[in-house]
Design an enzyme around this catalytic site. Structure first.
Site, short mmCIF file in Angstrom:
data_model
loop_
_atom_site.label_atom_id
_atom_site.label_comp_id
_atom_site.label_asym_id
_atom_site.label_seq_id
_atom_site.Cartn_x
_atom_site.Cartn_y
_atom_site.Cartn_z
N PHE A 152 0.85 -1.02 0.02
CA PHE A 152 0.11 0.03 0.06
C PHE A 152 0.95 1.38 -0.10
O PHE A 152 0.64 2.42 -0.41
CB PHE A 152 -1.11 -0.11 1.12
CG PHE A 152 -1.92 0.95 1.10
CD1 PHE A 152 -3.13 1.18 0.11
CD2 PHE A 152 -1.92 1.78 2.12
CE1 PHE A 152 -3.90 1.88 -0.10
CE2 PHE A 152 -3.15 3.15 2.12
CZ PHE A 152 -4.06 3.12 0.92
N TYR A 153 2.02 1.14 0.75
CA TYR A 153 2.95 2.35 0.83
C TYR A 153 3.56 2.58 -0.82
O TYR A 153 3.42 3.83 -1.44
CB TYR A 153 4.23 1.85 1.42
CG TYR A 153 5.47 2.93 0.94
CD1 TYR A 153 5.45 4.13 1.43
CD2 TYR A 153 6.64 2.26 0.26
CE1 TYR A 153 6.29 5.02 1.30
CE2 TYR A 153 7.38 3.41 -0.06
CZ TYR A 153 7.45 4.54 0.47
OH TYR A 153 8.73 5.47 0.34
N ALA A 154 3.71 1.74 -1.75
CA ALA A 154 4.01 2.04 -3.16
C ALA A 154 2.89 2.29 -3.75
O ALA A 154 2.75 3.23 -4.63
CB ALA A 154 4.48 0.52 -3.77
#
Length: 337
Positions: A152-154
């Site tokens: 989810f960071y990416a």
């Protein structure tokens, strides 16, 4: 004198960038939330050092606080904005994805709104090599497909690239996105591999090594990264009337004054070789705890820095052993080890 607003100014990269800009005579406005994702005292030490300059001032507030952010733009009228503030960490995004939604998406939206309203001359924003996902086509080029993020960071970082392009197109806002590759160096974050490895070695505790050490990273020394950002501030994208005249290496958008630039060392280092270098500088061996690959992680990263070199005449090149030595020296001094 050019005034630069740096979000995330008390962070690892933000601190180094602010210090570099101050050394060059820029007026610098810092903006940082001082969140407790890691030791806040480290962030305060960084800001305290920057505040020794009369040309640095700072606001402590979250990017999600639109009123606070707008007030800074009204009061300071920056010429350039370097947006580095974000909820960082690939692994933490699996545990606490909402913080990434709020900081990275809502916060970046607010920065874009202010940049539009106050007609910023150049907006530069941090993305990440994580947007390349599990691609095995290396070195990573900015023109490679990035539609399959693994964390989810990416996903939030890829989303900020798309958001920024739309604003650049709609409001003719010159925007440069940069994708960082495994940045390391003095004053680094405690959740980063180098910091954890050095701490474990000095404290005599085991260090976790994922995928049994079969990992490769394009390690980028922080001073090199900051030098690249400084040069990119002057490489302002301009909308093109004829996309066919854009050089093959250039990611300049055909519909906006917008480009994406890799900032990496253009090399890959095996994780176990990285640890060997750390052990040599620390003068002692690590207790190695070999583990399976972590969810969301990738076995390798490698940057193609051709575009950066063409735009600025520069590409990062600090050898890993030199950068590791600088970090270990800082760690010894900071903790009196």
């Amino acid at each position: 004198m050019v005034k630069v607003l740096v979000t995330g100014s008390a962070g690892f990269i933000g601190f180094h960038l602010c210090r570099r800009l101050l050394e060059e005579g820029f007026d610098v406005v810092g903006y940082d939330a001082m969140t407790d994702y890691y030791d806040v005292s480290l962030k305060r030490r960084r800001h305290a050092m920057l505040l020794q300059s009369a040309r640095f001032k700072a606001t402590e507030a979250r990017l999600e606080d639109m009123a606070a952010l707008t007030r800074v733009f009204i009061d300071e009228r920056p010429d350039v904005v370097v947006h580095l503030a974000a909820q960082a960490g690939v692994r933490y995004s699996i545990e606490n994805p909402r913080s990434y939604l709020e900081s990275n998406l809502v916060g970046t939206f607010n920065v874009l709104e202010c940049a539009r309203e106050f007609t910023i001359g150049h907006l530069l924003m941090a993305s990440t090599s994580s947007v390349y996902g599990a691609s095995t086509t290396m070195p990573y080029s900015e023109k490679h497909q990035t539609d399959h993020p693994l964390t989810f960071y990416a996903a939030t970082k890829k989303s900020t690239e798309i958001m920024a392009h739309s604003y650049s197109h709609l409001w003719n806002l010159p925007t440069t996105m940069f994708r960082f590759f495994t940045v390391y160096g003095p004053w680094g974050r405690p959740d980063m591999a180098l910091y954890k490895f050095v701490r474990g070695i000095f404290e005599g505790t085991a260090i976790d090594i994922y995928n049994h050490g079969e990992m490769y990273r394009d390690f980028t020394y922080v001073a090199d990264l900051v030098h690249a950002i400084r040069l990119l501030i002057d490489a302002v994208p301009a909308r093109t009337d004829d996309p066919t005249n854009v050089p093959e290496w250039d990611t300049l958008s055909p519909s906006a004054p917008f480009r994406v630039v890799n900032i990496g060392n253009s090399d890959t280092v095996k994780l176990t070789d990285f640890i060997d270098a750390i052990e040599d500088e620390c003068g002692r061996k690590a207790i190695r705890n070999y583990l399976e690959m972590q969810k969301g992680d990738v076995p390798a990263t490698w940057a193609d820095a051709t575009q950066l070199r063409e735009l600025t005449g520069y590409a990062p090149s600090t050898p890993v052993r030199e950068g590791v030595r600088a970090f270990v020296n800082w760690y010894r001094d900071y903790f009196g080890t």
